[in-house]
Design an enzyme around this catalytic site. Structure first.
Site, PDB file in Angstrom:
ATOM      1  N   ASP A 111       0.976  -1.187   0.006  1.00 51.16           N
ATOM      2  CA  ASP A 111       0.065  -0.058   0.093  1.00 51.16           C
ATOM      3  C   ASP A 111       0.986   1.240   0.157  1.00 51.16           C
ATOM      4  O   ASP A 111       1.981   1.113   0.435  1.00 51.16           O
ATOM      5  CB  ASP A 111      -0.743  -0.007   1.329  1.00 51.16           C
ATOM      6  CG  ASP A 111      -2.280   0.969   1.000  1.00 51.16           C
ATOM      7  OD1 ASP A 111      -2.177   1.673  -0.009  1.00 51.16           O
ATOM      8  OD2 ASP A 111      -3.162   0.653   1.935  1.00 51.16           O
ATOM      9  N   ASP A 188      -6.197  -6.348  -1.381  1.00 48.37           N
ATOM     10  CA  ASP A 188      -6.521  -6.468   0.020  1.00 48.37           C
ATOM     11  C   ASP A 188      -8.175  -6.311   0.315  1.00 48.37           C
ATOM     12  O   ASP A 188      -8.862  -6.333  -0.734  1.00 48.37           O
ATOM     13  CB  ASP A 188      -5.651  -5.180   0.593  1.00 48.37           C
ATOM     14  CG  ASP A 188      -5.386  -5.281   2.255  1.00 48.37           C
ATOM     15  OD1 ASP A 188      -5.952  -6.308   2.615  1.00 48.37           O
ATOM     16  OD2 ASP A 188      -4.413  -4.613   2.706  1.00 48.37           O
ATOM     17  N   ASP A 243      -3.701 -10.165   9.804  1.00 48.54           N
ATOM     18  CA  ASP A 243      -2.463  -9.806   9.564  1.00 48.54           C
ATOM     19  C   ASP A 243      -1.669 -10.365  10.837  1.00 48.54           C
ATOM     20  O   ASP A 243      -1.954 -10.543  11.762  1.00 48.54           O
ATOM     21  CB  ASP A 243      -2.079  -8.269   9.626  1.00 48.54           C
ATOM     22  CG  ASP A 243      -2.750  -7.515   8.513  1.00 48.54           C
ATOM     23  OD1 ASP A 243      -3.302  -8.321   7.541  1.00 48.54           O
ATOM     24  OD2 ASP A 243      -2.667  -6.338   8.556  1.00 48.54           O
TER      25      ASP A 243
END
Ligand SMILES: *[C@@H]1O[C@H](CO)[C@@H](O)[C@H](O)[C@H]1NC(C)=O
Ligand SMILES: *[C@@H]1O[C@H](CO)[C@@H](O)[C@H](O)[C@H]1NC(C)=O
Ligand SMILES: *[C@@H]1O[C@H](CO)[C@@H](O)[C@H](O)[C@H]1NC(C)=O
Ligand SMILES: *[C@@H]1O[C@H](CO)[C@@H](O)[C@H](O)[C@H]1NC(C)=O
Length: 372
Positions: A111, A188, A243
């Site tokens: 990102d 994502d 995560d």
């Protein structure tokens, strides 16, 4: 032979090559070994242990991921602090350290590469401050070194760091990525409007396929709706959990969650327990060895998450262990799974693999380490 290991967080790991040529030979050797660990008698059948009924060979069928992908991703160390210089220096370091020769060829930008808004033609644009030369320039740079470039987007209206997402722009964005020469997309799950992942992830598969460029499709839906059950035909890998963070607790929690999906991994599509934290400082040397070894056994993507321009000798030693990498890259592609746990805090764990390795994880404190 047994060696006593003491002290907090003392972990030991060994992978033993039993050099067996067939499953029959493996069965003959492994079952007695497991029985010897199981005081009340070994009850599961060998076939149940090696359940490969869901073993999905090449389901997405884009020719990629015959073995789990290996490379690097910017997020775990740099988070949003990226720019084209650091990506190029990382590509240089993958070559100069020899990591690329061992198979670490994906250079994946996470990102924050994009501007906060699309342009007037609704296209994604690289952030002009941090990527002034653009993504095509970077792709050319890494391709010239024999490496591959990965990029990141999101199956929602924004990325997690609030850049434009690709939901409803799948075809345009896939075309843009392909025109830049991108080889890998991590996709994502933020700002997803509550739409089920089973609906949001297929359009990007079709869009990538429609570009005609072969692009690795990495589904990052954090394990929502158990993607192992449905993502084999969509992606080359799918995240099975939330995560990872740079701690022993996170790493082991994720490993245990990922374990149950072992039967769904196979050439073409892999369970993804998230990227490596090896070298980022939150675990000890022994813990990072265990982390790397478990990821290898689980046929997880081996995406380095540290600053490869500045690795310690210990980090380098772990990431370049050829025997452990060979377990991960075994062409049969059967995910190792935990079949037996014993000892203090479950310190001895047995993961059999069909071919040709049997592995022991010997973790926690004050645990005998056994070599056989
Ligand atoms: C690029 O990013 C790296 C890593 O965060 C940083 O050290 C460096 O100062 C940045 N360079 C520029 C020109 O912003
Ligand atoms: C597109 O999908 C078809 C059908 O699975 C496959 O044969 C082909 O290789 C794919 N093409 C690309 C570029 O991914
Ligand atoms: C890391 O993950 C562990 C296990 O899930 C969790 O307990 C811990 O709070 C997390 N740490 C951070 C800093 O997020
Ligand atoms: C390299 O890593 C060490 C820690 O291992 C750190 O102290 C140092 O600041 C890093 N150097 C650079 C240039 O990032």
């Amino acid at each position: 032979m047994a060696a006593k290991k003491n002290g907090a967080f003392s972990l030991c790991f060994e992978v033993l090559c039993l050099c067996m040529l067939s499953a029959v030979a493996i069965e003959g050797r492994v079952v007695p070994l497991l029985q010897s660990y199981h005081k009340s008698g070994f009850r599961s059948t060998f076939r149940a242990l090696y359940d490969t009924s869901k073993y999905g060979i090449l389901q997405l069928n884009n020719g990629l991921a015959l073995t789990p992908p290996m490379g690097w991703n910017s997020w775990n160390f740099f988070a949003c602090n990226i720019n084209e210089t650091v990506i190029k220096e990382t590509a240089d370091a993958l070559i100069s350290t020899g990591l690329a020769d061992l198979g670490y060829v994906h250079v994946n930008i996470d990102d924050c590469w994009s501007s906060t808004k699309r342009n007037s033609e609704n296209q994604l644009v690289p952030d002009p401050k941090t990527f002034p030369l653009g993504i095509k320039d970077l792709a050319d740079y890494v391709h010239a070194k024999g490496l591959k470039l990965g990029i990141y987007s999101d199956a929602g209206i924004f990325t997690c760091q609030v850049r434009p997402g690709s939901l409803y722009y799948e075809n345009d964005d896939a075309e843009m990525f392909a025109s830049w020469g991108v080889d890998y997309l991590k996709y994502d799950n933020c700002f997803n409007l509550g739409i089920k992942p089973e609906e949001r992830y297929p359009p990007m598969r079709d869009a990538l396929n429609g570009t005609g460029r072969t692009i690795f499709y990495s589904i990052c839906d954090w394990g929502e709706d158990d993607p192992a059950l449905w993502a084999g035909k969509l992606g080359n890998s799918w995240r099975t959990t939330d995560d990872i963070n740079d701690s022993w607790a996170s790493m082991t929690t994720i490993a245990d969650l990922n374990d149950k999906w072992a039967a769904y991994a196979g050439p073409g599509g892999w369970n993804d327990p998230d990227m490596l934290e090896v070298g980022n400082g939150g675990m000890t040397y022994q813990e990072y060895r265990a982390h790397f070894s478990i990821w290898a056994l689980m046929k997880a993507p081996l995406l380095i998450g540290c600053d490869v321009r500045n690795m310690t000798a210990e980090t380098f030693e772990i990431l370049t262990n050829k025997e452990v990498i060979a377990v991960n890259q075994d062409p049969l592609g059967v995910q190792g799974r935990k079949v037996h746990v014993t000892g203090t805090d479950g310190c001895l764990q047995v993961f059999p693999l069909l071919h040709p390795f049997l592995a022991y994880l010997n973790g926690a404190t004050d645990c005998d380490m056994e070599y056989r």
